[in-house]
Design a protein around this motif. Structure first.
Motif, PDB file in Angstrom:
ATOM      1  N   ASN A   6       7.614  19.379   4.941  1.00  0.00           N
ATOM      2  CA  ASN A   6       7.874  18.256   4.485  1.00  0.00           C
ATOM      3  C   ASN A   6       7.736  17.068   5.375  1.00  0.00           C
ATOM      4  O   ASN A   6       7.286  16.070   5.061  1.00  0.00           O
ATOM      5  N   ILE A  56      12.048  21.604   6.184  1.00  0.00           N
ATOM      6  CA  ILE A  56      11.245  22.008   4.617  1.00  0.00           C
ATOM      7  C   ILE A  56      12.439  21.883   3.525  1.00  0.00           C
ATOM      8  O   ILE A  56      13.566  22.262   3.827  1.00  0.00           O
ATOM      9  N   LYS A 101       2.570  13.589   7.903  1.00  0.00           N
ATOM     10  CA  LYS A 101       3.778  13.973   7.603  1.00  0.00           C
ATOM     11  C   LYS A 101       4.945  13.537   8.697  1.00  0.00           C
ATOM     12  O   LYS A 101       5.987  14.029   8.758  1.00  0.00           O
ATOM     13  N   LEU A 120      13.843  11.988  -1.811  1.00  0.00           N
ATOM     14  CA  LEU A 120      12.851  13.049  -2.279  1.00  0.00           C
ATOM     15  C   LEU A 120      13.610  13.970  -3.447  1.00  0.00           C
ATOM     16  O   LEU A 120      12.773  13.981  -4.617  1.00  0.00           O
ATOM     17  N   ILE A 141       5.328  11.323  -0.163  1.00  0.00           N
ATOM     18  CA  ILE A 141       6.028  12.225   0.195  1.00  0.00           C
ATOM     19  C   ILE A 141       6.038  13.589  -0.738  1.00  0.00           C
ATOM     20  O   ILE A 141       6.951  14.424  -0.684  1.00  0.00           O
ATOM     21  N   ARG A 142       5.100  13.657  -1.650  1.00  0.00           N
ATOM     22  CA  ARG A 142       4.826  14.585  -2.487  1.00  0.00           C
ATOM     23  C   ARG A 142       5.860  14.933  -3.469  1.00  0.00           C
ATOM     24  O   ARG A 142       6.186  16.052  -3.737  1.00  0.00           O
ATOM     25  N   CYS A 143       6.745  13.742  -3.973  1.00  0.00           N
ATOM     26  CA  CYS A 143       7.579  14.134  -5.058  1.00  0.00           C
ATOM     27  C   CYS A 143       7.105  14.510  -6.598  1.00  0.00           C
ATOM     28  O   CYS A 143       7.715  14.877  -7.425  1.00  0.00           O
TER      29      CYS A 143
END
Length: 519
Positions: free
Chosen positions: A246, A257, A282, A297, A350-352
């Motif tokens: 993450n 992570i 990242k 997140l 942040i890939r939420c």
């Protein structure tokens, strides 16, 4: 070890002599393309996905639940907007000085005994993972859910090398056993309901390890317990694990992570070797910066105040956890994105998946229509930049949006999705004009129509003549229904739209008759 080759992808490729486990094909079913780029482009894929009524119901129920939970957690956070501003500022600083922070991260990771690799593209990253696995003499690895490794099609590559990659996240396990593809960033099996999961477990688990219990129901605790028992033997014998990351902390050389199930913690502690593939974007400058993102997140992704498992590790510790660690920094088009002063803002992601959960287009079409592991607004904004607007799959994605702006409002790092998508639409048009995109009938017809419209609207007399012509047509067609016509583009537009009668009088004619000066 004996080796067999069978025609059906669901049959075992290799099976050890003691019968304890099999390395079997877990890639998508035969009617699914080998890679995302083999999928139909969005306009065609979306029409196919819209026909799946059960999937649409599953998506609606799941996204509604997640966004309602998120709204509750945001409402109880009085400093939410301050956190968003801070995250945007931190990520923008990373983008401006990415070269500095990556060099600092490499230096500190190396000090902690980590082997650092750099991969220009997916092929290089996948080969590095395979080389490490081969050097350890293993024919299987366990994996933490990783969008980055899905971006590179790592599982498929390892399978070609005779190495099984076992997904250990529950949703990823469902997708893998179902010979399917993820359709969501955080909840990869969001398009499946519990009854479908039960059937997948009953049919597939026994082919790749411990079978599902006899008489298993669709009760979630039973399904979770079946997955736990199926995965336990894989955890206990695994020698190599693969993860994403993450965040990478530059000043401490730490990887982070966050997860909800504990499978990641198992992969980060039990195997002897750990390989982590992370995108170059990242990195975070300092450990203190992590505080902001650990608040944003979980609330944005799953509606939780904090993640149940937050793992931070800084290299090798003798006698504790993996004794050999590798970090692969992946570019794969990210530096091209960074070169675009507007498009680069998407790298703050942040890939939420909060943009997916709020998007009305994604909710109805599902994730598979986007032809990428990144679906929804983030996929529409990121994929064409990573892979190029000339790509047949990606050039339609900037148009997979109504520009409602809901994604802008919920994004925890304040990505201006609608601005980026309009920018990408311009890039698609420029590529079409410069002949970098092959002109199929659809594109050629659209361009001809736009040139004709520009010619008409470029002269007042031509425009007035067109209005008079439409008035004549309006009087001739008065009271009739205008339906689809044979012309390809007109049919494409009219097939899904109700069209009113052509007016018998234009506004200009009405004005001349009723409002002209002197009358």
């Amino acid at each position: 070890m004996t080796t067999t080759h069978e025609s059906e992808p669901t049959k075992a490729l290799r099976r050890v002599t003691d019968g304890n486990h099999g390395v079997a094909r877990l890639t998508p079913a035969p009617n699914t393309p080998g890679t995302y780029l083999g999928m139909p482009k969005f306009p065609k894929a979306a029409k196919q996905e819209l026909q799946l009524e059960v999937q649409r119901k599953n998506m609606r129920n799941a996204t509604t639940t997640i966004r309602n939970k998120r709204a509750q957690r945001v409402a109880e956070s009085p400093d939410w907007e301050d956190l968003r501003d801070a995250a945007e500022t931190i990520k923008n600083r990373v983008g401006r000085h990415l070269d500095v922070y990556l060099a600092q991260a490499e230096e500190n990771l190396t000090k902690h005994g980590v082997h650092v690799h750099w991969a220009r593209d997916a092929a290089e990253a996948n080969e590095i993972v395979a080389q490490v696995a081969r050097a350890k003499g293993v024919d299987e690895v366990v994996k933490i859910k990783s969008i980055t490794t899905q971006e590179t099609d790592l599982n498929e590559y390892l399978e070609e090398q005779g190495i099984a990659a076992w997904e250990t996240d529950l949703a990823e396990l469902i997708v893998q056993l179902g010979h399917d593809r993820p359709s969501h960033i955080v909840v990869p099996a969001i398009h499946r309901n519990r009854a479908e999961v039960r059937e997948i477990f009953k049919r597939e688990m026994g082919r790749y390890g411990r079978p599902a219990p006899e008489g298993i129901s669709s009760n979630p605790p039973e399904l979770a317990d079946a997955a736990r028992m199926h995965l336990r033997e894989k955890f206990l014998r695994a020698k190599v694990a693969v993860s994403g990351g993450n965040f990478v902390i530059a000043d401490t050389g730490s990887l982070v992570i966050v997860e909800s199930e504990g499978n990641g913690r198992m992969c980060l502690t039990l195997p002897e070797t750990l390989i982590s593939m992370v995108g170059i974007e990242k990195v975070l400058p300092t450990f203190d910066d992590l505080e902001v993102f650990l608040k944003l997140l979980p609330r944005s992704a799953t509606g939780e105040r904090m993640n149940p498992y937050n793992s931070v590790w800084s290299g090798v510790t003798p006698g504790d956890g993996p004794q050999e660690q590798h970090v692969i920094f992946l570019d794969n088009g990210r530096t091209d994105v960074l070169a675009d002063t507007l498009g680069r803002e998407v790298l703050r992601c942040i890939r939420c998946a909060s943009c997916l959960n709020i998007c009305p287009v994604y909710e109805r079409t599902g994730g598979h229509a986007y032809g990428s592991v990144y679906p929804g607004p983030i996929g529409a904004a990121l994929n064409p930049q990573l892979r190029g607007v000339e790509n047949d799959v990606d050039r339609g994605l900037p148009y997979a949006c109504s520009l409602c702006g809901a994604c802008n409002d919920v994004c925890p790092v304040k990505i201006p999705f609608t601005d980026i998508l309009i920018h990408l639409r311009n890039r698609v048009v420029d590529a079409e004009k410069s002949d970098r995109i092959p002109r199929d009938m659809e594109v050629a017809t659209e361009m001809a129509m736009m040139k004709t419209a520009a010619w008409v609207f470029g002269d007042a007399k031509r425009f007035e003549a067109l209005q008079k012509g439409s008035s004549v047509a309006g009087r001739a067609l008065r009271g009739r229904t205008v339906g689809p016509v044979p012309a390809p583009v007109a049919d494409r537009w009219l097939r899904y739209r109700d069209v009113n009668d052509v007016p018998a009088q234009s506004f200009r004619q009405w004005w001349d008759k009723n409002r002209k000066e002197g009358k």
